[in-house]
Scaffold this active site. Structure first.
Site, PDB file in Angstrom:
ATOM      1  N   HIS A 203       0.799  -1.229   0.000  1.00 49.98           N
ATOM      2  CA  HIS A 203       0.000   0.000   0.000  1.00 49.98           C
ATOM      3  C   HIS A 203       0.832   1.280   0.000  1.00 49.98           C
ATOM      4  CE1 HIS A 203       0.918  -0.145   4.297  1.00 49.98           C
ATOM      5  NE2 HIS A 203       0.643   1.143   4.329  1.00 49.98           N
TER       6      HIS A 203
HETATM    7  C1  UD1 Z   1      -1.939   5.832   5.494  1.00 48.81           C
HETATM    8  C2  UD1 Z   1      -0.623   6.344   6.063  1.00 48.81           C
HETATM    9  C3  UD1 Z   1       0.419   5.239   6.009  1.00 48.81           C
HETATM   10  C4  UD1 Z   1      -0.082   3.982   6.682  1.00 48.81           C
HETATM   11  C5  UD1 Z   1      -1.432   3.571   6.111  1.00 48.81           C
HETATM   12  C6  UD1 Z   1      -1.981   2.424   6.883  1.00 48.81           C
HETATM   13  C7  UD1 Z   1      -0.250   8.734   5.639  1.00 48.81           C
HETATM   14  C8  UD1 Z   1       0.486   9.739   4.845  1.00 48.81           C
HETATM   15  N1  UD1 Z   1      -0.112   7.472   5.266  1.00 48.81           N
HETATM   16  O1  UD1 Z   1      -1.716   5.524   4.142  1.00 48.81           O
HETATM   17  O2  UD1 Z   1       1.589   5.670   6.676  1.00 48.81           O
HETATM   18  O3  UD1 Z   1       0.846   2.962   6.454  1.00 48.81           O
HETATM   19  O4  UD1 Z   1      -2.351   4.683   6.224  1.00 48.81           O
HETATM   20  O5  UD1 Z   1      -2.922   1.708   6.157  1.00 48.81           O
HETATM   21  O6  UD1 Z   1      -0.921   9.087   6.576  1.00 48.81           O
HETATM   22  N2  UD1 Z   1      -9.073   4.944   1.200  1.00 48.81           N
HETATM   23  C9  UD1 Z   1     -10.334   4.395   1.131  1.00 48.81           C
HETATM   24  N3  UD1 Z   1     -10.948   4.083   2.305  1.00 48.81           N
HETATM   25  C10 UD1 Z   1     -10.413   4.306   3.535  1.00 48.81           C
HETATM   26  C11 UD1 Z   1      -9.135   4.874   3.585  1.00 48.81           C
HETATM   27  C12 UD1 Z   1      -8.487   5.191   2.428  1.00 48.81           C
HETATM   28  O7  UD1 Z   1     -10.860   4.165   0.062  1.00 48.81           O
HETATM   29  O8  UD1 Z   1     -11.047   3.988   4.557  1.00 48.81           O
HETATM   30  C13 UD1 Z   1      -8.372   5.235  -0.061  1.00 48.81           C
HETATM   31  C14 UD1 Z   1      -8.658   6.646  -0.586  1.00 48.81           C
HETATM   32  O9  UD1 Z   1      -8.676   6.581  -1.967  1.00 48.81           O
HETATM   33  C15 UD1 Z   1      -7.439   7.404  -0.129  1.00 48.81           C
HETATM   34  C16 UD1 Z   1      -6.341   6.350  -0.216  1.00 48.81           C
HETATM   35  O10 UD1 Z   1      -6.968   5.144   0.157  1.00 48.81           O
HETATM   36  O11 UD1 Z   1      -7.179   8.534  -0.933  1.00 48.81           O
HETATM   37  C17 UD1 Z   1      -5.163   6.627   0.688  1.00 48.81           C
HETATM   38  O12 UD1 Z   1      -5.594   6.788   2.043  1.00 48.81           O
HETATM   39  P1  UD1 Z   1      -4.692   7.663   3.050  1.00 48.81           P
HETATM   40  O13 UD1 Z   1      -5.253   7.566   4.407  1.00 48.81           O
HETATM   41  O14 UD1 Z   1      -4.479   9.022   2.488  1.00 48.81           O
HETATM   42  O15 UD1 Z   1      -3.291   6.958   2.975  1.00 48.81           O
HETATM   43  P2  UD1 Z   1      -2.912   5.429   3.128  1.00 48.81           P
HETATM   44  O16 UD1 Z   1      -2.321   4.975   1.852  1.00 48.81           O
HETATM   45  O17 UD1 Z   1      -4.038   4.672   3.710  1.00 48.81           O
HETATM   46  N1  UDP Z   2      -3.831  -5.543   8.639  1.00 46.30           N
HETATM   47  C1  UDP Z   2      -5.108  -6.076   8.782  1.00 46.30           C
HETATM   48  N2  UDP Z   2      -5.796  -6.429   7.645  1.00 46.30           N
HETATM   49  C2  UDP Z   2      -5.279  -6.294   6.395  1.00 46.30           C
HETATM   50  C3  UDP Z   2      -3.966  -5.751   6.269  1.00 46.30           C
HETATM   51  C4  UDP Z   2      -3.279  -5.378   7.412  1.00 46.30           C
HETATM   52  O1  UDP Z   2      -5.607  -6.235   9.897  1.00 46.30           O
HETATM   53  O2  UDP Z   2      -5.967  -6.629   5.421  1.00 46.30           O
HETATM   54  C5  UDP Z   2      -3.096  -5.153   9.846  1.00 46.30           C
HETATM   55  C6  UDP Z   2      -1.743  -5.775   9.996  1.00 46.30           C
HETATM   56  O3  UDP Z   2      -1.834  -7.048  10.614  1.00 46.30           O
HETATM   57  C7  UDP Z   2      -1.026  -4.766  10.863  1.00 46.30           C
HETATM   58  C8  UDP Z   2      -1.600  -3.453  10.396  1.00 46.30           C
HETATM   59  O4  UDP Z   2      -2.837  -3.763   9.762  1.00 46.30           O
HETATM   60  O5  UDP Z   2      -1.344  -4.955  12.218  1.00 46.30           O
HETATM   61  C9  UDP Z   2      -0.674  -2.787   9.442  1.00 46.30           C
HETATM   62  O6  UDP Z   2      -1.319  -1.763   8.819  1.00 46.30           O
HETATM   63  P1  UDP Z   2      -0.882  -1.216   7.393  1.00 46.30           P
HETATM   64  O7  UDP Z   2      -0.133  -2.254   6.656  1.00 46.30           O
HETATM   65  O8  UDP Z   2      -2.107  -0.663   6.773  1.00 46.30           O
HETATM   66  O9  UDP Z   2       0.024   0.033   7.762  1.00 46.30           O
HETATM   67  P2  UDP Z   2       1.552   0.227   8.207  1.00 46.30           P
HETATM   68  O10 UDP Z   2       1.834  -0.726   9.306  1.00 46.30           O
HETATM   69  O11 UDP Z   2       2.395   0.020   7.002  1.00 46.30           O
HETATM   70  O12 UDP Z   2       1.599   1.649   8.630  1.00 46.30           O
END
Ligand code: UD1
Ligand code: UDP
Length: 382
Positions: A203
């Protein structure tokens, strides 16, 4: 103490569960959900499964550009902080919610603690790196998951406020693993056999927003002769659609799964390939070999001990490592002993309440705690 905890994204919900439990024994916690993640499977599912108290506030900021999302959280959180007047604000990790939380609190002169402090990729094109740098710079208390983090903070001149407590993600895993084994039916549901599939998550912006890198990941996964389970983050699903990615039948792209299912998928996988910070560490906690689909990682200790290999996204490199990577027998407890949340609560009660917040001074409470933890010989193997 009245403590505001700020959460907004998936890993923050998982991390807040053990911390809330520990804090609420003696303190009043006000939980603020920024609304950065909002889909049921990215947010409420974790509150339901982990029994996290319902947020006192949901700022409902939703998705947006970095500037807009961070700014919306800042504006809406400031109102909450002015109203609640907490003694401490806790932020965690490296998301835009972390950045805005640290900024809003410190501008209002509210002491701020950062959990998972001192992590660095040394790549400022990564949005999370900016968030961590600013949060650490502003925080009055730094709780580190690993020893390396302490050294990185010291190199930046941040010392007296730093504690190595271990990784709260490990607390979460240890507290929930038995119940996950009882409750999750994911292996049967997906008709999987232990040790006979690989688990993949992707992601990071550097992978999803770069069609070349994303295309390479798709190509690599399609070339591997092994069942792959790939719970896709909504960001990744959208990016895959944009490049019209087509997966071979052995790659099972599924919706994001809950935390219990994820733990069961992780512990039964032969191999994990990921660009997630949390999943890299969970692979280590569970003793599963991990390939990291990035060129660098904050979690260098997992690479140094030989359980994680940085493979980038080049299909040849990924494929070469897929079946040839074998971690060593040694599995040292580099992320502590699974009591990070309790240690955080203890520090707040002892050092902080007794001596006040160590604002930038070169005190030694952090070093005392490191010594304590280093003297423990607790393994983190299952
Ligand atoms: C964010 C964090 C990242 C973390 C990740 C965990 C930042 C800059 N990044 O990244 O460090 O590892 O969360 O998962 O804060 N979206 C949906 N539904 C949701 C949430 C997001 O559709 O509930 C989609 C939207 O299109 C959105 C995109 O995902 O624009 C990115 O979401 P965003 O929260 O901006 O960043 P993440 O990639 O989730
Ligand atoms: N995770 C989850 N379901 C998923 C993918 C990840 O519960 O489908 C959990 C994973 O086990 C870990 C956390 O989400 O505890 C990690 O989140 P993510 O990879 O979104 O973000 P990051 O750790 O890179 O910030």
């Amino acid at each position: 103490m009245r403590i505001v905890s700020v959460v907004g994204a998936r890993p923050e919900f998982i991390q807040v569960a053990p911390v809330s439990r520990a804090l609420r024994k003696k303190h009043q916690e006000i939980l603020v959900h920024t609304g950065q993640h909002y889909d049921y499977l990215m947010s409420q599912a974790f509150f339901d499964e982990l029994g996290i108290p319902a947020p006192d506030y949901n700022l409902e900021v939703g998705s947006g550009s970095h500037g807009r999302q961070t700014a919306e959280i800042l504006v809406r959180l400031e109102e909450v902080l002015l109203k609640e007047q907490p003694d401490l604000v806790i932020v965690r990790g490296d998301t835009n919610s972390t950045l805005a939380g640290a900024l809003a609190a410190s501008k209002l002169h509210i002491p701020t603690a950062h959990i998972e402090a001192g992590e660095r990729s040394f790549d400022r094109r990564m949005p999370e790196e900016i968030n961590r740098l600013v949060a650490d710079c502003l925080a009055d208390l730094h709780f580190c998951a690993s020893r390396v983090a302490l050294q990185r903070l010291a190199a930046e001149g941040i010392t007296g406020s730093v504690y190595w407590v271990g990784d709260v993600m490990l607390d979460a895993m240890l507290q929930n693993r038995a119940v996950a084994r009882r409750k999750s039916d994911v292996m049967a549901r997906l008709e999987l056999e232990p040790g006979k599939y690989a688990l993949v998550t992707v992601h990071r912006a550097a992978n999803t927003d770069d069609p070349v890198r994303l295309g390479q990941i798709v190509q690599a996964l399609n070339s591997v002769p092994e069942t792959i389970v790939f719970p896709a983050h909504p960001r990744t699903r959208k990016a895959l659609n944009r490049i019209a990615a087509h997966f071979a039948p052995h790659v099972r792209l599924i919706e994001p799964v809950g935390y219990f299912d994820m733990m069961i998928l992780e512990e039964n996988a032969r191999l994990i390939a990921t660009d997630s910070g949390g999943v890299q560490r969970e692979a280590y906690f569970m003793g599963i070999p991990c390939l990291t689909l990035r060129d660098e990682t904050e979690w260098v200790e997992t690479v140094e001990v030989g359980w994680n290999k940085l493979v980038g996204t080049d299909p040849e490199r990924v494929l070469d490592a897929w079946f040839n990577f074998v971690p060593p027998a040694e599995h040292p407890p580099i992320f502590g002993d699974g009591t990070a949340a309790r240690r955080i609560a203890q520090i707040l009660e002892s050092d902080v309440l007794a001596f006040g917040l160590p604002r930038g001074q070169n005190g030694a409470p952090g070093e005392r705690l490191i010594a304590n933890l280093a003297s423990l010989e607790m393994g983190v193997n299952p």
